[in-house]
Scaffold this motif. Structure first.
Motif, PDB file in Angstrom:
ATOM      1  N   ASP A   1      -6.043  -2.235  -5.698  1.00  0.00           N
ATOM      2  CA  ASP A   1      -7.150  -1.580  -5.001  1.00  0.00           C
ATOM      3  C   ASP A   1      -6.797  -0.105  -4.799  1.00  0.00           C
ATOM      4  O   ASP A   1      -5.673   0.320  -5.063  1.00  0.00           O
TER       5      ASP A   1
ATOM      6  N   THR B   1      -4.961   4.441   5.622  1.00  0.00           N
ATOM      7  CA  THR B   1      -3.530   4.389   5.888  1.00  0.00           C
ATOM      8  C   THR B   1      -3.298   4.290   7.391  1.00  0.00           C
ATOM      9  O   THR B   1      -3.895   5.044   8.159  1.00  0.00           O
TER      10      THR B   1
ATOM     11  N   THR C   1       1.816   4.599   1.282  1.00  0.00           N
ATOM     12  CA  THR C   1       1.552   5.270   2.556  1.00  0.00           C
ATOM     13  C   THR C   1       1.847   6.765   2.510  1.00  0.00           C
ATOM     14  O   THR C   1       1.250   7.534   3.253  1.00  0.00           O
TER      15      THR C   1
ATOM     16  N   ASP D   1       3.958  -3.155   3.146  1.00  0.00           N
ATOM     17  CA  ASP D   1       3.105  -4.342   3.048  1.00  0.00           C
ATOM     18  C   ASP D   1       2.720  -4.913   4.411  1.00  0.00           C
ATOM     19  O   ASP D   1       2.013  -5.924   4.486  1.00  0.00           O
TER      20      ASP D   1
ATOM     21  N   ASN E   1      -7.672   2.933   0.228  1.00  0.00           N
ATOM     22  CA  ASN E   1      -7.566   2.169   1.471  1.00  0.00           C
ATOM     23  C   ASN E   1      -7.076   3.065   2.601  1.00  0.00           C
ATOM     24  O   ASN E   1      -6.269   3.968   2.383  1.00  0.00           O
TER      25      ASN E   1
ATOM     26  N   GLY F   1      -3.072   5.208  -0.287  1.00  0.00           N
ATOM     27  CA  GLY F   1      -4.203   4.289  -0.213  1.00  0.00           C
ATOM     28  C   GLY F   1      -4.282   3.308  -1.362  1.00  0.00           C
ATOM     29  O   GLY F   1      -5.011   2.319  -1.289  1.00  0.00           O
ATOM     30  N   ASP F   2      -3.516   3.550  -2.458  1.00  0.00           N
ATOM     31  CA  ASP F   2      -3.470   2.588  -3.560  1.00  0.00           C
ATOM     32  C   ASP F   2      -2.714   1.337  -3.127  1.00  0.00           C
ATOM     33  O   ASP F   2      -1.721   1.417  -2.392  1.00  0.00           O
ATOM     34  N   VAL F   3      -3.165   0.190  -3.616  1.00  0.00           N
ATOM     35  CA  VAL F   3      -2.456  -1.074  -3.397  1.00  0.00           C
ATOM     36  C   VAL F   3      -1.925  -1.524  -4.758  1.00  0.00           C
ATOM     37  O   VAL F   3      -2.699  -1.696  -5.711  1.00  0.00           O
TER      38      VAL F   3
ATOM     39  N   LYS G   1       0.836  -1.193   0.000  1.00  0.00           N
ATOM     40  CA  LYS G   1       0.000   0.000   0.000  1.00  0.00           C
ATOM     41  C   LYS G   1       0.873   1.246   0.000  1.00  0.00           C
ATOM     42  O   LYS G   1       1.870   1.326   0.716  1.00  0.00           O
TER      43      LYS G   1
END
Length: 256
Positions: free
Chosen positions: A137, A142, A65, A76, A140, A109-111, A63
């Motif tokens: 994804d 953080t 951050t 991760d 998300n 927030g992107d994976v 992800k």
């Protein structure tokens, strides 16, 4: 026994219903494109100063951050050794209406799953020249990051990971390079950059000013022989308010 002279579709046609699923599954496994093995970031960091994967190409997934345009931090898992600094100006996330209308760079927030080369640059383990394998994804939450006292930041294990300092009083305002200093009473800590979540300084109109008290979030980054907090977000706890100069006013006559 398999009759090797028969085409595969003729052979499948001779199978009974119990055997057919196994044959199809085996055929799909043989024809599916190979997927690179994902290396956990704790293994990439190697729990040491220099990555055991230096100079090698690897695939990682995690992800975002903190995000700074062409560079960002990927994590991760939570805590020490689980982050890395990514230099990826060519990584592009495709348009995804109605969420965003044009291509963009990675954001917090992107994976992402990326394949790139591991390099040690100025003491930082980096993933360079990454290629986006999969956009997994987005949006998300953080993690807040590991809470450290100022005297705990000089620690290789947190390099590349999200950390924070609480009740940090600003000692010096940002210089021309965006460097400023805070203290929580245990030591002084150098901060790099401003609040990327509040570029208009809505929380603090004049930015970091000596006497302001913040909670500062970011990722640990090595500069020279020291570690600095690469700032991603600031929460204002209190702001320094300049004292108002008093002026003596004499009223005359002054009745007895």
């Amino acid at each position: 026994m398999v009759n090797s002279s028969l085409p595969i579709h003729n052979y499948i046609a001779t199978m009974n219903m119990q055997t057919l699923p196994l044959v199809v599954a085996a055929f799909l496994m043989l024809t599916a494109p190979a997927r690179s093995q994902i290396t956990p970031l704790i293994e990439v960091q190697g729990q040491t100063d220099v990555s055991p994967f230096e100079g090698q190409q690897i695939t990682v997934s995690g992800k975002v951050t903190e995000f700074f345009g062409d560079t960002w931090y990927l994590q991760d898992d939570y805590g020490a050794w689980n982050g890395i600094y990514v230099v990826g100006p060519d990584v592009v996330i495709n348009s995804n209406p109605p969420y965003w209308s044009g291509d963009r760079q990675p954001e917090v927030g992107d994976v992402l799953t990326l394949t790139g080369n591991v390099a040690e640059v100025d003491g930082n383990t980096q993933l360079i020249d990454p290629v986006l394998d999969e956009f997994v994804d987005f949006w998300n939450a953080t993690p807040m990051g590991v809470w450290l006292m100022a005297d705990q930041f000089q620690d290789e294990s947190y390099e590349g990971t999200r950390v924070r300092i609480d009740n940090a009083t600003v000692v010096t305002a940002p210089d021309a390079n965006g460097m400023w200093v805070v203290t929580d009473g245990t030591a002084e800590l150098a901060c790099w950059g401003l609040d990327t979540d509040d570029p208009s300084n809505n929380e603090d109109p004049d930015g970091p000013t000596p006497g302001d008290v913040y909670k500062v979030y970011g990722s640990l980054h090595q500069m020279g022989e020291s570690y600095v907090l690469h700032v991603g977000d600031i929460d204002v706890l209190s702001l320094d308010v300049p004292a108002i100069e008093s002026t003596a006013v004499q009223v005359w006559p002054n009745p007895a």
